[in-house]
Design a protein around this motif. Sequence first.
Motif, PDB file in Angstrom:
ATOM      1  N   UNK A 100      11.812  -2.137   3.576  1.00 54.47           N
ATOM      2  CA  UNK A 100      11.353  -3.008   4.663  1.00 54.47           C
ATOM      3  C   UNK A 100      12.418  -3.335   5.699  1.00 54.47           C
ATOM      4  N   UNK A 101      13.659  -3.545   5.209  1.00 51.69           N
ATOM      5  CA  UNK A 101      14.700  -3.941   6.156  1.00 51.69           C
ATOM      6  C   UNK A 101      15.641  -2.810   6.528  1.00 51.69           C
ATOM      7  N   UNK A 102      15.274  -1.566   6.155  1.00 54.03           N
ATOM      8  CA  UNK A 102      16.154  -0.483   6.594  1.00 54.03           C
ATOM      9  C   UNK A 102      15.635   0.105   7.889  1.00 54.03           C
ATOM     10  N   UNK A 103      16.572   0.747   8.577  1.00 56.16           N
ATOM     11  CA  UNK A 103      16.212   1.375   9.850  1.00 56.16           C
ATOM     12  C   UNK A 103      15.189   2.477   9.613  1.00 56.16           C
ATOM     13  N   UNK A 104      14.269   2.599  10.522  1.00 52.25           N
ATOM     14  CA  UNK A 104      13.223   3.608  10.385  1.00 52.25           C
ATOM     15  C   UNK A 104      13.810   5.019  10.361  1.00 52.25           C
ATOM     16  N   UNK A 105      14.951   5.183  11.052  1.00 44.30           N
ATOM     17  CA  UNK A 105      15.568   6.516  11.071  1.00 44.30           C
ATOM     18  C   UNK A 105      16.004   6.959   9.678  1.00 44.30           C
ATOM     19  N   UNK A 106      16.223   5.980   8.754  1.00 45.89           N
ATOM     20  CA  UNK A 106      16.700   6.349   7.419  1.00 45.89           C
ATOM     21  C   UNK A 106      15.560   6.681   6.455  1.00 45.89           C
ATOM     22  N   UNK A 107      14.323   6.537   6.884  1.00 50.84           N
ATOM     23  CA  UNK A 107      13.200   6.789   5.974  1.00 50.84           C
ATOM     24  C   UNK A 107      13.021   8.284   5.737  1.00 50.84           C
ATOM     25  N   UNK A 108      12.561   8.643   4.515  1.00 50.79           N
ATOM     26  CA  UNK A 108      12.165  10.040   4.294  1.00 50.79           C
ATOM     27  C   UNK A 108      10.975  10.354   5.212  1.00 50.79           C
ATOM     28  N   UNK A 109      10.893  11.617   5.625  1.00 48.13           N
ATOM     29  CA  UNK A 109       9.899  12.002   6.633  1.00 48.13           C
ATOM     30  C   UNK A 109       8.467  11.637   6.233  1.00 48.13           C
ATOM     31  N   UNK A 110       8.135  11.892   4.959  1.00 49.16           N
ATOM     32  CA  UNK A 110       6.769  11.630   4.514  1.00 49.16           C
ATOM     33  C   UNK A 110       6.407  10.161   4.639  1.00 49.16           C
ATOM     34  N   UNK A 111       7.363   9.315   4.311  1.00 44.68           N
ATOM     35  CA  UNK A 111       7.139   7.877   4.360  1.00 44.68           C
ATOM     36  C   UNK A 111       7.007   7.401   5.803  1.00 44.68           C
ATOM     37  N   UNK A 170       0.824  -1.204   0.000  1.00 46.25           N
ATOM     38  CA  UNK A 170       0.000   0.000   0.000  1.00 46.25           C
ATOM     39  C   UNK A 170       0.865   1.265   0.000  1.00 46.25           C
ATOM     40  N   UNK A 171       1.939   1.253   0.779  1.00 48.09           N
ATOM     41  CA  UNK A 171       2.775   2.452   0.883  1.00 48.09           C
ATOM     42  C   UNK A 171       3.991   2.388  -0.026  1.00 48.09           C
ATOM     43  N   UNK A 172       4.042   1.354  -0.865  1.00 50.60           N
ATOM     44  CA  UNK A 172       5.199   1.130  -1.739  1.00 50.60           C
ATOM     45  C   UNK A 172       6.507   1.197  -0.963  1.00 50.60           C
ATOM     46  N   UNK A 173       6.567   0.371   0.073  1.00 54.31           N
ATOM     47  CA  UNK A 173       7.722   0.419   0.956  1.00 54.31           C
ATOM     48  C   UNK A 173       8.649  -0.768   0.793  1.00 54.31           C
ATOM     49  N   UNK A 174       8.404  -1.624  -0.219  1.00 56.32           N
ATOM     50  CA  UNK A 174       9.221  -2.835  -0.347  1.00 56.32           C
ATOM     51  C   UNK A 174      10.716  -2.576  -0.197  1.00 56.32           C
ATOM     52  N   UNK A 175      11.254  -1.542  -0.886  1.00 56.27           N
ATOM     53  CA  UNK A 175      12.722  -1.375  -0.788  1.00 56.27           C
ATOM     54  C   UNK A 175      13.184  -0.987   0.615  1.00 56.27           C
TER      55      UNK A 175
END
Lengths: 246, 373
Positions: A132-143, A125-130
């Motif tokens: 999934x295994x990265x640290x949450x701190x590395x996500x862009x803010x919107x995601x 739904x959120x197109x987050x496949x790439x």
Amino acid sequence: MKSPDIIVKTENLTRQFGRFTAVNQVSIRINRGEIFGFLGANGAGKTTLIRMLCGLLKPSSGEATVAGLDIKRESEKIKQKIGYMSQHFSLYNDLTVKENIEFYAGIYGLNRKQIFQKQNEISKQLQMEPYLDSRTSDLPLGLKQRLALATALLHNPPILFLDEPTSGVDPRARRSFWELIYQKAAQGTTIFVTTHFIDESEYCHRLSIMDNGRMIAIDTPESMKKRYKKKSMQEVFGFLIREKGI
Amino acid sequence: MQRMLTMIRKEFRQIFRDRPMLVIIFIVPVIQLLIMSFAFTSEVKHISCLIVDFDNTPMSRDLIHSLHHTEQFDLTEMTTDIRQIDERMKRWQVQMALIIPPHFSRDLERHLNPQCQLIVDGVDGNTAGVALGYARGILSNFQEKWTAELTASSFHNDVHIIQMTERMLYNPDLRSQQFMVPGIVVILLTILPMMLSAMSLVKEKEVGTLEQLMVTPLKRYQLLSGKLIPFLLLSFFELFIVMSVGITVFKISMNGSYLLLACLALIYLMTTLGLGIFISTITHSQQQSMFVAWFSMIFLILMSGFFIPIENMPLLLQKLTYLNPMRYFMTIVRDIFQKGSSLRFLLKEAIPMTLFGLMIFTLSVFKFQKRVQ
């Protein structure tokens, strides 16, 4: 008699911190499936109100029910029925996306299979496949914000409380966030959202404007503009604060 | 149950991902143990000693020799200038001076009770006392020897001296490490659980995840046990490491029951983990909780008998130490290690410690509410 369609109801709800009154005799009724907005400047009492409804704070006086449950006596039962997301996007930055989903799903009592399904569902739904295994701190803010929303909805709660969910996020991310909210509302979830972005208030079905703990207006954005003969909510808000504010 | 396991799994993941935290948990204690047990030694050895010999006879030289031939004293210098004593002590070159008066041997032979003077640097009272004790022992041996010799060669054979036989129980070599290492075990079981539980709860408060957990159906006991069980396990692991190092590196003898030690440690952890929760409820940031934790720790350690024997404290402070749960555990651990005491001998400490543990833990759990302030 409470009507079955009213899912959140407050009656003169008040909260004081010492001599300071953060929320002053607020009475509202929110219908099932509604997107109800709370607009106000910082310190207007929005967060205090939402915290009382979630059972995080005890009211000083007044009554309120959420999903038919009393917030003073049945706050633990309420917690099964609500999703909550604050402006902090309360995810664990040192866990991966998958682990965050797994953790919150576990806390809400989902079993292994359901957790796995949820992980798939959210990542699609959120197109987050790439990610999934990265640290949450590395996500862009919107995601990160959309992930926080997804974790708040893991247990399919009938009511969702959002406390300034879009602060600090860029306009494009805000728009896709609101799309998610609309999807949820269309599925019957009641959404209670606070914001200090006046443009966002146009997205709400109904709106209440708060100033210094008091509710100074409650209506649909359309009828507010009509009643005060203003072209935008920006003007309505400015007018109301000048005329009715303290 | 599943919710608690979810909490525990998450907690372990976070701990093992936090490098500074891992260093604090696994490396700092071992370094502390190594440094503390070498540095905090109460053994007094190699006291530098200045000799002022005005007699200069075979007998006076024999006296000097008997001082010299010990581990406790190092003879730094011989002089006949009394002013040197003050000079050298101020320069921290000598800690003790022995003055042998003129005609020392002549007077001793004539039974005129010659007087020797010992001057000790009293700045460090403990060391001074111990040094004085050693020197007295050596002097009295010397006197015994010469009295025996002199009376044998004369008609004065009516001198009777009491012979003392001494035996040290439990720590026959008087090794201070045998005393200190168990104390360090107690300190670790205090610092680590208290700091870790306080810091990790306050960190969640700071980041906002605690608020998020509070709006979930997660029960208070599930939240707290999910937090505390990992730290409990880590504390036991820590206990295991420190004891292994103590036993293999410092050759500490463990004379008591491991099981008893583990059970009482579990009870003690209620206190320290409880204090951790309590600190997290009264502070709002990690810095604040760190400060409060250090402050309470210093109080706990000073009043536990770790450095300062409780018997040496003023009466009022001695009474106050009964309010310190660490005091009981300190005695328990030292007794188990050194005397091999069984529970029967430790009840006097174990009972108040358990009461404190239950009280502190219960109060903290009640103080920890699923609400925000």
